[in-house]
Design an enzyme around this catalytic site. Structure first.
Site, PDB file in Angstrom:
ATOM      1  N   HIS A   1      -3.435   7.197   3.450  1.00 34.51           N
ATOM      2  CA  HIS A   1      -3.875   5.893   2.942  1.00 34.51           C
ATOM      3  C   HIS A   1      -5.226   5.571   3.572  1.00 34.51           C
ATOM      4  O   HIS A   1      -5.446   5.789   4.755  1.00 34.51           O
ATOM      5  CB  HIS A   1      -2.838   4.826   3.302  1.00 34.51           C
ATOM      6  CG  HIS A   1      -3.251   3.448   2.908  1.00 34.51           C
ATOM      7  ND1 HIS A   1      -3.815   3.157   1.699  1.00 34.51           N
ATOM      8  CD2 HIS A   1      -3.170   2.260   3.580  1.00 34.51           C
ATOM      9  CE1 HIS A   1      -4.073   1.863   1.623  1.00 34.51           C
ATOM     10  NE2 HIS A   1      -3.698   1.292   2.757  1.00 34.51           N
TER      11      HIS A   1
ATOM     12  N   CYS B   1       0.808  -1.229   0.000  1.00 39.13           N
ATOM     13  CA  CYS B   1       0.000   0.000   0.000  1.00 39.13           C
ATOM     14  C   CYS B   1       0.837   1.272   0.000  1.00 39.13           C
ATOM     15  O   CYS B   1       0.320   2.353  -0.256  1.00 39.13           O
ATOM     16  CB  CYS B   1      -0.957  -0.001   1.192  1.00 39.13           C
ATOM     17  SG  CYS B   1      -2.082  -1.388   1.154  1.00 39.13           S
TER      18      CYS B   1
ATOM     19  N   ASN C   1     -10.418   0.004   1.083  1.00 40.67           N
ATOM     20  CA  ASN C   1      -8.963   0.064   0.957  1.00 40.67           C
ATOM     21  C   ASN C   1      -8.571  -0.465  -0.421  1.00 40.67           C
ATOM     22  O   ASN C   1      -8.712  -1.654  -0.697  1.00 40.67           O
ATOM     23  CB  ASN C   1      -8.328  -0.783   2.067  1.00 40.67           C
ATOM     24  CG  ASN C   1      -6.805  -0.786   2.007  1.00 40.67           C
ATOM     25  OD1 ASN C   1      -6.206  -0.322   1.032  1.00 40.67           O
ATOM     26  ND2 ASN C   1      -6.184  -1.325   3.044  1.00 40.67           N
TER      27      ASN C   1
END
Ligand code: COA
Length: 334
Positions: free
Chosen positions: A261, A121, A291
């Site tokens: 994020h 990520c 996500n």
């Protein structure tokens, strides 16, 4: 050190952004029919209401290509002008060739080198860091950094602790020279492989190649220890934010928009409170996309640009974390 031949007048910065998301929506109510969960649990523990899921015949490069094309259009740059394409992904179309090479061909970026990078990520921040170095050194004029993941492909829809979290999408930015008053102000990247056991996918690599047994025992899906990952995220992102601000001699009050994020709204809120930030100065997309791995930050940045939440000359602070563990922050004046 700057070797771009332009003295102190120019430096690397973001010329344009783009993003692409599947049309298909998977709601919490849909998930209630698949696993033992509830909309109430998912919203209160994660902030997610729905996520986007790619079609069965689609692949990461389809969304990476679209995001890349949109970033090029917003930058006013032609594909043939690109020197380098990077795709940050943990869900490439296939093990090889790289998804970046597939995108390079479909874009018609005939002069560009291409490779994938894997920092989970945090991949977009790693890509921006590399692109900035290549542009500031004069080795590349234009670099296209794409982050794309179809996490639905490695999500176990029998595991309620993970399947509610993830979605698909891609985001991108073109990096090139901008006037020195703008551009990248500071980077901080980190990694701690000891934390790798908290978030990983065991199957499909050289340690555990695909076999009937590996498929049956569900080794080709991601595994996560949620609470450990949560604690890691808050700690690591806090460190990265403090480092980039101090390296750029800025205060949090100088930042116009935090683009974190999007893993869990509670993680974002923990960071926001630690930084004493007004919610209006934070970008949230978690509720509608979940996500989306490496693409969550560039998707949020692109939306912020398009919605006028961060304007030219304003300071954006991107910060994220991911499997590895990896983490990082990028401070940029748009
Ligand atoms: N629906 C209903 N109940 C669920 C559930 C779901 N989807 N998932 C887990 N539960 C249950 C658990 O079984 C547990 O039940 P128990 O108390 O009877 O054992 C209970 O809810 C609490 O589980 P826990 O794991 O402690 O929840 P949590 O508050 O830590 O939230 C996460 C779980 C995954 C949402 C949270 O830990 C998280 O977001 N972690 C970070 C993940 C992340 O950022 N990953 C990506 C990194 S890039």
């Amino acid at each position: 050190m700057e070797q771009n031949g332009l003295g102190s007048k120019m430096r690397a910065g973001i010329l344009g952004t783009g993003s692409a998301l599947p049309n298909k929506v998977l709601t919490n109510q849909d998930l209630e029919k698949i696993v033992d969960t509830s909309d109430e649990w998912i919203v209160s523990r994660t902030g997610i209401r729905e996520r986007r899921i790619a079609g069965a015949t689609e692949a990461t490069s389809d969304y990476a290509l679209l995001a890349g094309q949109r970033a090029l259009a917003s930058a006013g740059i032609q594909a043939e002008d690109l020197d380098m394409i990077m795709v940050a992904t943990v869900t490439p179309d296939m093990m090889f060739p790289s998804t970046a090479s597939l995108v390079q061909d479909r874009l018609g970026a005939t002069h560009a080198a291409a490779f994938d990078l894997e920092a989970a990520c945090s991949g977009f921040m790693y890509g921006e860091f590399l692109a900035s170095g290549l542009v500031n050194s004069g080795q590349c004029k234009y670099v296209l950094v794409i982050a794309g993941d179809l996490l639905s492909r490695i999500t176990d829809y029998e595991d309620r602790s993970t399947c509610v979290l993830f979605g698909d999408g891609a985001g991108a930015a073109v990096v090139g020279l901008v006037p020195k008053e703008r551009g990248f102000l500071a980077f901080h990247l980190g990694s701690d492989g000891a934390g790798g056991k908290f978030l990983y996918m065991p199957g499909g690599g050289s340690r555990l190649p695909a076999s009937q047994e590996s498929v049956q025992s569900r080794q080709h899906f991601l595994k996560m220890e949620g609470q450990e990952t949560f604690k890691y995220a808050v700690r690591a992102m806090g460190v990265s934010v403090e480092r980039v601000l101090s390296d750029a001699h800025l205060e949090m009050t100088d930042v116009d928009l935090l683009v974190p994020h999007q893993a869990n709204v509670r993680i974002i809120e923990a960071i926001r409170q630690r930084l004493h930030l007004d919610p209006a100065k934070v970008m949230y997309t978690i509720e509608k996309y979940g996500n989306t791995s490496a693409s969550s930050i560039p998707i949020a940045l692109d939306e912020a640009v398009r919605e006028g939440k961060v304007m030219q000359g304003q300071v954006a602070l991107m910060v994220g974390f991911g499997a590895g563990m990896t983490w990082g922050a990028v401070l940029v004046r748009m």
